[in-house]
Design an enzyme around this catalytic site. Structure first.
Site, PDB file in Angstrom:
ATOM      1  N   ASP A 178       1.624  -0.031  -4.878  1.00 18.94           N
ATOM      2  CA  ASP A 178       0.424   0.065  -5.719  1.00 18.94           C
ATOM      3  C   ASP A 178       0.258   1.432  -6.386  1.00 18.94           C
ATOM      4  O   ASP A 178      -0.195   1.532  -7.523  1.00 18.94           O
ATOM      5  CB  ASP A 178      -0.850  -0.360  -4.947  1.00 18.94           C
ATOM      6  N   HIS A 179       0.650   2.493  -5.687  1.00 15.34           N
ATOM      7  CA  HIS A 179       0.488   3.862  -6.225  1.00 15.34           C
ATOM      8  C   HIS A 179       1.175   4.813  -5.253  1.00 15.34           C
ATOM      9  O   HIS A 179       1.678   4.380  -4.215  1.00 15.34           O
ATOM     10  CB  HIS A 179      -0.995   4.231  -6.380  1.00 15.34           C
ATOM     11  N   THR A 210      -5.700   1.611  -5.548  1.00 14.95           N
ATOM     12  CA  THR A 210      -5.361   0.189  -5.421  1.00 14.95           C
ATOM     13  C   THR A 210      -6.057  -0.643  -6.493  1.00 14.95           C
ATOM     14  O   THR A 210      -5.449  -1.536  -7.096  1.00 14.95           O
ATOM     15  CB  THR A 210      -5.792  -0.395  -4.052  1.00 14.95           C
ATOM     16  N   GLU A 230       0.815  -1.207   0.000  1.00 11.75           N
ATOM     17  CA  GLU A 230       0.000   0.000   0.000  1.00 11.75           C
ATOM     18  C   GLU A 230       0.863   1.277   0.000  1.00 11.75           C
ATOM     19  O   GLU A 230       1.735   1.445   0.859  1.00 11.75           O
ATOM     20  CB  GLU A 230      -0.939  -0.016   1.216  1.00 11.75           C
ATOM     21  N   HIS A 235      -1.618   3.363   4.672  1.00 11.79           N
ATOM     22  CA  HIS A 235      -2.617   4.072   3.872  1.00 11.79           C
ATOM     23  C   HIS A 235      -2.856   5.436   4.502  1.00 11.79           C
ATOM     24  O   HIS A 235      -2.867   5.570   5.729  1.00 11.79           O
ATOM     25  CB  HIS A 235      -3.921   3.257   3.854  1.00 11.79           C
TER      26      HIS A 235
HETATM   27  C1  GP9 Z   1      -9.049  -0.665   0.309  1.00  7.24           C
HETATM   28  C2  GP9 Z   1      -7.611  -0.595  -0.045  1.00  7.24           C
HETATM   29  C3  GP9 Z   1      -7.115   0.799  -0.138  1.00  7.24           C
HETATM   30  O1  GP9 Z   1      -9.575  -1.936   0.262  1.00  7.24           O
HETATM   31  O2  GP9 Z   1      -7.370  -1.327  -1.206  1.00  7.24           O
HETATM   32  O3  GP9 Z   1      -7.630   1.411  -1.246  1.00  7.24           O
HETATM   33  P1  GP9 Z   1      -7.001   2.708  -1.910  1.00  7.24           P
HETATM   34  O4  GP9 Z   1      -7.629   3.896  -1.246  1.00  7.24           O
HETATM   35  O5  GP9 Z   1      -5.515   2.709  -1.717  1.00  7.24           O
HETATM   36  O6  GP9 Z   1      -7.384   2.576  -3.337  1.00  7.24           O
HETATM   37 MN    MN Z   2      -3.818   1.650  -2.261  1.00 11.01          MN
END
Ligand code: GP9
Ligand code: MN
Length: 419
Positions: free
Chosen positions: A256-257, A82, A38, A197
């Protein structure tokens, strides 16, 4: 009627690259554990924050003979965050320029990586301690033919082991190992972490390093939650080594980003020891680390080829000995001699080994100085073409008209091609 697929298909076929014969099928039959890390950006890797090493475990892996560390990999996500990264890795296509493709096109026909793995004898799964409908995952995972989804219901979650968005990464990994031990092998799973996150909150007892010292509380806390994720990954490796799964798996980990948005440019500039950040700097900051960890392997080296998340699917499938030459994909195997150093962002920015295009300015890739736009022009057109083709496939649900086992167009489209 799907006739756009003729042009897209010709483009994709013309851009296929040869596999690397030394790597193809080297790890056939192993389990594949993808870990979506994340909000992890590359700028924390092999760096200190006020004298504190940020990611000691990952740093060790960057230089380890059993791990390929991709230090020039970029995320290609848009608003779907994500979910976009999942879409890109599953399909080797881009997400959409607006909204989240997981929501808008969850019912499309796809030839996902999970589907391919399933066809090659793999049990396919996702593990993520959030509710299954978040990002419409429950629906699109069916379209991806993912066999099972361990969502929050599969985990023991309580006040003690939760923070921020939910279950902390350490108990998440711990409980996930137990779930994995009950999966048929070979399996392919994607573990999606959560603690690192926004807004990057963490219990004091989990804070191994202090906050950073800038005007951005977000950036200040980010280093602590990144460190927590790093420790979680280390624990996961240790726990997996106690099972018979570890030696028979490859572990593919990628950011992921971005986690730190442009709203924090001033604080980021301070951390990077820069006066201010240019569009060039911001584009380079979109780098996310990727690791392919292969237990028992001894010949890995860091890979500095420029790549994006669309490249993950063919790269990994080829290691497993699964061909992708008939796939409707926009990425290419990074191990291939023919892999091109060219990564396209969802918003049309791009990076090659010569230029970086961002904010409608063409920059020299090495110096970051603006150069004549002519140096970027051919790539601008290709970037637009690829993004447009990806949009056409999704918006027209064009994979309905494609037989991925033969690489042939089907039905009405086939007729259009014959005319
Ligand atoms: C939520 C997680 C986070 O299930 O994948 O989502 P994001 O805000 O990073 O897209
Ligand atoms: Mn994410």
């Amino acid at each position: 009627d799907g006739s756009e697929l003729v042009e897209v298909s010709n483009y994709v076929k013309a851009n296929q690259v040869d596999v690397n014969e030394n790597m193809f099928g080297e790890f056939a039959g192993r389990n594949v554990i993808f870990i979506s890390m994340e909000s992890l950006q590359s700028f924390v890797i092999n760096e200190d924050m006020n004298g504190h090493e940020i990611t000691p475990f990952l740093n060790e892996l960057t230089n380890s003979p059993d791990t390929f560390y991709f230090n020039n990999m970029y995320h290609q996500t848009g608003l779907g965050k994500t979910s976009d990264s999942e879409f890109i890795v599953e399909n080797s296509l881009f997400g959409l320029g607006r909204g989240a493709v997981f929501f808008t096109h969850g019912g499309n026909t796809y030839n996902s990586m999970s589907e391919k793995l399933g066809e090659n004898g793999y049990y396919t799964n996702v593990m993520h301690a959030n509710s299954r409908s978040f990002w419409n995952r429950d629906m699109i995972y069916q379209s991806f033919n993912i066999e099972s989804f361990d969502d929050v219901e599969s985990y023991d979650v309580n006040d003690e082991n939760s923070v921020n968005w939910g279950l902390k990464d350490k108990p998440f990994f711990e409980q996930s190992v137990e779930l994995m031990e009950n999966m048929p092998q070979p399996f392919a799973t994607r573990m999606i972490t959560l603690t690192n996150h926004f807004p990057f909150t963490l219990d004091v007892t989990d804070q191994s390093i202090p906050e950073y010292t800038s005007t951005s509380g977000t950036l200040n806390r980010y280093f602590q939650t990144v460190r927590y994720m790093d420790e979680s990954l280390e624990l996961f490796f240790e726990q997996l080594k106690e099972t018979d799964i570890y030696d028979n798996s490859i572990i593919v980990m990628y950011g992921d980003h971005y986690g730190i948005s442009e709203n924090h440019n001033k604080a980021m500039a301070q951390f990077l020891n820069k006066e201010e950040l240019t569009a060039y700097d911001v584009a380079k900051l979109q780098s996310v680390p990727m690791f392919i960890h292969i237990p028992g392997y001894t010949e890995a080296q860091p890979i500095d080829k420029i790549a994006g998340q669309v490249d993950i699917r063919p790269t990994v499938l080829h290691l497993l000995g699964i061909e992708t030459d008939k796939d409707m994909q926009l990425g290419s195997d990074v191990f291939s001699e023919e892999h091109e150093n060219f990564v396209i962002f969802r918003d049309g920015r791009f990076i090659t080994d010569e230029v970086v295009y961002a904010g409608e300015v063409c920059y020299d890739a090495t110096t970051g100085e603006p150069v004549d736009i002519a140096a970027c022009q051919p790539y601008i057109e290709r970037a637009n073409t690829e993004l447009e083709y990806s949009d056409q496939i999704i918006n027209g649900d064009l994979l309905r008209f494609y037989d991925h086992t033969t690489g042939q167009l089907t039905g009405e489209v086939l007729t259009a091609e014959d005319e």
